[in-house]
Design a protein around this motif. Structure first.
Motif, mmCIF file in Angstrom:
data_model
loop_
_atom_site.group_PDB
_atom_site.id
_atom_site.type_symbol
_atom_site.label_atom_id
_atom_site.label_comp_id
_atom_site.label_asym_id
_atom_site.label_seq_id
_atom_site.Cartn_x
_atom_site.Cartn_y
_atom_site.Cartn_z
ATOM 1 N N ALA A 164 -11.644 11.984 11.813
ATOM 2 C CA ALA A 164 -11.342 10.751 11.067
ATOM 3 C C ALA A 164 -12.319 10.506 9.925
ATOM 4 O O ALA A 164 -11.976 9.854 8.934
ATOM 5 C CB ALA A 164 -11.340 9.553 12.012
ATOM 6 N N ILE A 165 -13.550 11.032 10.015
ATOM 7 C CA ILE A 165 -14.519 10.827 8.929
ATOM 8 C C ILE A 165 -14.691 12.103 8.099
ATOM 9 O O ILE A 165 -15.664 12.249 7.373
ATOM 10 C CB ILE A 165 -15.882 10.336 9.462
ATOM 11 C CG1 ILE A 165 -16.536 11.368 10.394
ATOM 12 C CG2 ILE A 165 -15.740 9.004 10.163
ATOM 13 C CD1 ILE A 165 -17.971 11.029 10.747
ATOM 14 N N SER A 166 -13.742 13.015 8.217
ATOM 15 C CA SER A 166 -13.796 14.256 7.441
ATOM 16 C C SER A 166 -13.257 14.049 6.025
ATOM 17 O O SER A 166 -12.294 13.301 5.830
ATOM 18 C CB SER A 166 -12.968 15.338 8.150
ATOM 19 O OG SER A 166 -12.767 16.449 7.300
ATOM 20 N N PRO A 167 -13.848 14.697 5.026
ATOM 21 C CA PRO A 167 -13.296 14.633 3.662
ATOM 22 C C PRO A 167 -11.881 15.213 3.591
ATOM 23 O O PRO A 167 -11.138 14.915 2.661
ATOM 24 C CB PRO A 167 -14.270 15.496 2.852
ATOM 25 C CG PRO A 167 -15.538 15.487 3.636
ATOM 26 C CD PRO A 167 -15.115 15.435 5.078
ATOM 27 N N GLY A 168 -11.512 16.025 4.584
ATOM 28 C CA GLY A 168 -10.168 16.600 4.610
ATOM 29 C C GLY A 168 -9.129 15.681 5.200
ATOM 30 O O GLY A 168 -7.942 16.023 5.236
ATOM 31 N N ASN A 169 -9.544 14.499 5.674
ATOM 32 C CA ASN A 169 -8.614 13.532 6.250
ATOM 33 C C ASN A 169 -7.916 12.743 5.143
ATOM 34 O O ASN A 169 -8.572 12.168 4.274
ATOM 35 C CB ASN A 169 -9.389 12.583 7.185
ATOM 36 C CG ASN A 169 -8.481 11.663 7.975
ATOM 37 O OD1 ASN A 169 -7.561 11.075 7.446
ATOM 38 N ND2 ASN A 169 -8.759 11.544 9.253
ATOM 39 N N ALA A 170 -6.582 12.663 5.198
ATOM 40 C CA ALA A 170 -5.809 12.011 4.127
ATOM 41 C C ALA A 170 -6.048 10.505 4.063
ATOM 42 O O ALA A 170 -5.807 9.882 3.019
ATOM 43 C CB ALA A 170 -4.318 12.289 4.333
ATOM 44 N N HIS A 171 -6.511 9.899 5.150
ATOM 45 C CA HIS A 171 -6.693 8.433 5.164
ATOM 46 C C HIS A 171 -7.870 7.989 4.307
ATOM 47 O O HIS A 171 -7.834 6.901 3.728
ATOM 48 C CB HIS A 171 -6.911 7.952 6.604
ATOM 49 C CG HIS A 171 -5.700 8.035 7.453
ATOM 50 N ND1 HIS A 171 -4.696 7.084 7.432
ATOM 51 C CD2 HIS A 171 -5.302 8.970 8.355
ATOM 52 C CE1 HIS A 171 -3.755 7.418 8.287
ATOM 53 N NE2 HIS A 171 -4.096 8.559 8.862
#
Length: 424
Positions: free
Chosen positions: A149-156
């Motif tokens: 959820a805190i990844s730069p790859g997460n769309a949110h």
């Protein structure tokens, strides 16, 4: 329709808990809900769409094929035996370390299904070999996947950044401290559960597992000599995925299927096994993965489509949107519980962030905090959902019912969601 849908959802989970065939129960419930909702055409659309899912099917099938080859070549045994000394010395730390390892790896592999497949194929058998209860081993890896959820790859994160009028890294740096503290709360509760119910590493379970493994493979543990090269082969795909991730970028980006096939080729080279047998074993694993894991995901897709057809998912989302007076609680538990029921927190989080989060300042919250809260809580809910793709993958690797995995993650994920809400 809403009442009928609610009754069917409750009945579905009751039957799955009672160990009825999960695929049959999910498909029939989804079928009935689609018929009640007057959308019979959606049944086969959902069924066939999940059958050929471009991200899940290649990932899960190649991971299972790779695990079959590792078993055929005994590379998995070499890995387990090579770290058995460490496992025996650090048994008490196995559950928390495995959770934290998965949590941090999920930053590099933001797909929950991809992370659980890549990490779980190595960690879950290793934990079971160390004497951790199979359902707890699967739950440990599944719970760790919400770190994405805190990844730069997460769309949110870019979506929340756009709403807040800032850049993505500012959003991530803002939500990271609360997420790290929530992860510590999650692992603390999970470890306490493992200790309280004696599901952590156990000498007796470890001996029984290793004995059954030796009997199955017709080998003697006393005569077993570890080959360092063979022991390294099972972890090569994981290192390739981490080093090739966008966040690290040491290697060109590598997909999960490609990393697994590289692992199979390395297994062939290192062991000099019969190439024909390895080929048969790889595709047998792919076939079993499709029957046991993809089949469950396909039926779960029909089930969630049925929930949408009777308006249950929409009603839950609308109820959440209308709770602006208690925005923090709605932003946390709305996406959380919808994710638990549907297996995905994305739709609920995007709906909430689009409808409510832009007005966060009107009820004393920042857009960044509320937006982050909704999307992370959705990821936490997914980590305790028995119908999520990641849960089905972990349960399949541990050979347990997804409900058993979900039961063990319920309290840790709820506690971490409350901690996150208080901090954000």
């Amino acid at each position: 329709m809403l009442l009928a849908g609610a009754i069917l959802v409750i009945l579905t989970f009751v039957l799955i808990v009672k160990k009825y065939e999960a695929r049959l129960v999910l498909f029939c419930a989804g079928l009935i809900m689609c018929l009640i909702g007057g959308l019979p055409n959606e049944i086969m659309k959902a069924f066939t769409k999940a059958m050929v899912n471009n991200s899940l099917v290649p990932t899960i099938c190649t991971v299972m094929g790779f695990s079959y080859v590792m078993k055929l070549t005994h590379c998995d045994q070499h890995l387990v035996q090579s770290i058995s000394g460490i496992l025996h010395r650090g048994r008490a730390l196995l559950v928390p370390l495995s959770f934290l390892l998965t949590w941090w790896i999920s930053l590099a592999i933001p797909s929950a299904s991809g992370c659980s497949a890549a990490v779980g194929s190595i960690l879950i058998p290793t934990l079971i070999a160390a004497g951790v209860h199979p359902a707890m081993a699967a739950a440990t890896v599944l719970a760790g996947t919400w770190g994405s959820a805190i990844s730069p790859g997460n769309a949110h994160n870019p979506f929340v950044a756009d709403l807040a009028g800032t850049d993505m890294m500012t959003v991530i740096l803002n939500e990271a401290p609360a997420s790290v503290i929530a992860s510590i709360a999650c692992v603390a509760v999970m470890t306490a559960y493992a200790v309280l119910f004696c599901e952590g590493a156990s000498e007796e379970r470890s001996k029984a597992y290793l004995k059954s493994l030796a009997e199955e493979e017709h080998t003697s543990l006393r005569e077993f000599k570890v080959n360092p090269l063979r022991a390294l082969v099972p972890v090569v795909p994981l290192f390739l995925l981490i080093l090739g991730s966008k966040q690290i970028g040491i290697l060109p980006e590598i997909s999960v299927p490609l990393s697994m096939i590289i692992g199979v080729v390395l297994g062939l080279i290192v062991t000099w096994a019969d190439a024909q047998e390895i080929c048969r074993s790889f595709f047998r694993g792919m076939g079993d993965a499709y029957a046991d894991v993809i089949g469950l995901i396909v039926c779960a897709s029909v089930f969630t489509t049925g929930m949408t057809a009777v308006g249950l998912t929409g009603a839950l989302t609308d109820l959440m949107k209308g709770s602006e007076s208690i925005a923090a609680a709605a932003g946390t538990f709305g996406p959380f519980f919808i994710a638990v029921i549907s297996g995905s927190g994305d739709a609920a989080a995007f709906a909430f962030n689009g409808a409510v989060t832009p007005f966060a300042e009107q009820f004393g919250l920042s857009i960044m905090d509320l937006g982050s809260l909704a999307q992370i809580a959705g990821a936490m809910g997914r980590s305790m959902s028995p119908v999520a793709g990641a849960a089905i993958i972990c349960a399949g690797l541990a050979k347990v019912n997804p409900i058993e995995v979900s039961k063990r993650n319920a309290l840790p994920c709820l506690v971490s969601a409350v901690v996150l809400m208080l901090l954000l």
